[in-house]
Scaffold this active site. Structure first.
Site, PDB file in Angstrom:
ATOM      1  NE  ARG A  52      -4.325  -0.227   2.472  1.00 33.63           N
ATOM      2  CZ  ARG A  52      -5.232  -1.213   2.496  1.00 33.63           C
ATOM      3  NH1 ARG A  52      -4.867  -2.454   2.419  1.00 33.63           N
ATOM      4  NH2 ARG A  52      -6.503  -0.917   2.615  1.00 33.63           N
ATOM      5  NE  ARG A 102     -11.245   1.512   4.925  1.00 35.60           N
ATOM      6  CZ  ARG A 102     -12.379   0.811   4.790  1.00 35.60           C
ATOM      7  NH1 ARG A 102     -13.450   1.162   5.472  1.00 35.60           N
ATOM      8  NH2 ARG A 102     -12.420  -0.219   4.000  1.00 35.60           N
TER       9      ARG A 102
END
Ligand code: ADP
Ligand code: ZN
Length: 218
Positions: free
Chosen positions: A88, A171
């Site tokens: 990520r 997010r």
């Protein structure tokens, strides 16, 4: 088959990973699942990670990369794997490259799930997850046969703590600011393959299989 699934939260990475693993008998490795398991087991790393997860922020690279490198070392991944939710950050991607190089198991492909923001919001607010096996359902898109019960293992379905609207927005921001740059990273390595995250489960699955065939993976 050695894959990374890349895309925003709610792109359907976990759902496709579930389906692909059943079909191709490869291992599903999800850092989100591993972290939630650590939280459930009240492991020290779990407690540390939970604070970040509840805020919708990324768990520090050190924690996540340690978890993944251990998993890759301790599990038999020779028949293939699907990494879902990892890497990520660029740092995570570099550490993954090194680990896979040592194992002599380079990635075949990175599938990027291009997804519209309203799709993301609809999916995440309706998502329900099995407490026991981690399978993803959706109140209207993928409803379980019996409300609140997993079709596959009978486990209880619940809504994740971070699937609340404010946390979802956070997010998405985190994805745009920290993860999106991996698209360039993997484009440069000629591994990126685009797929439409807006498609429903079966249509996306067919699209993925077509891509695998065209690149000689299956
Ligand atoms: P989603 O993709 O829907 O956001 P995940 O289950 O993959 O869901 O991740 C949930 C949370 O777990 C993230 O918001 C983050 O806090 C943490 N997490 C998961 N994977 C990573 C990672 N590779 N690096 C840092 N944090 C992670
Ligand atoms: Zn289940």
């Amino acid at each position: 088959m050695r894959l990374v699934l890349l895309g925003p939260p709610g792109a359907g990475k976990g759902t496709q990973a579930n389906v692909l693993c059943k079909e191709f008998k490869v291992l599903h490795i999800s850092t989100g699942d591993l972290l939630r398991e650590a939280v459930r087991n009240k492991a020290a790393v779990g407690l540390e990670a939970k604070a970040y997860m509840d805020k919708g922020e990324l768990v520090p690279d050190e924690i996540v990369t340690k978890m993944i490198t251990e998993k890759l070392k301790d599990t038999d991944v020779s028949s293939g794997f699907i990494l879902d939710g990892f890497p990520r950050t660029k740092r995570q991607a570099e550490i993954l490259d090194k680990a896979l190089e040592t194992l002599r198991l380079p990635l075949d492909m990175v599938v990027y799930f291009e997804t519209k923001e309203d799709t993301i919001l609809r999916r995440l607010t309706g998502r329900r997850v099995c407490r026991k096996c981690g399978y993803n359902f959706h109140v209207t898109n993928i409803p379980p046969k019996k409300e609140g019960v997993c079709d596959y293992c009978g486990g209880e379905l619940y809504q994740r703590d971070d699937d609340k609207e404010v946390t979802i927005r956070k997010r998405i921001d985190v994805y745009n600011n920290q993860t999106k740059e991996l698209i360039d990273y993997y484009t440069e390595k000629k591994l990126l393959h685009k797929a439409s995250g807006d498609l429903e489960v079966n249509a996306l699955f067919s699209e993925l299989k077509k891509g695998f065939k065209e690149s000689g993976m299956i």
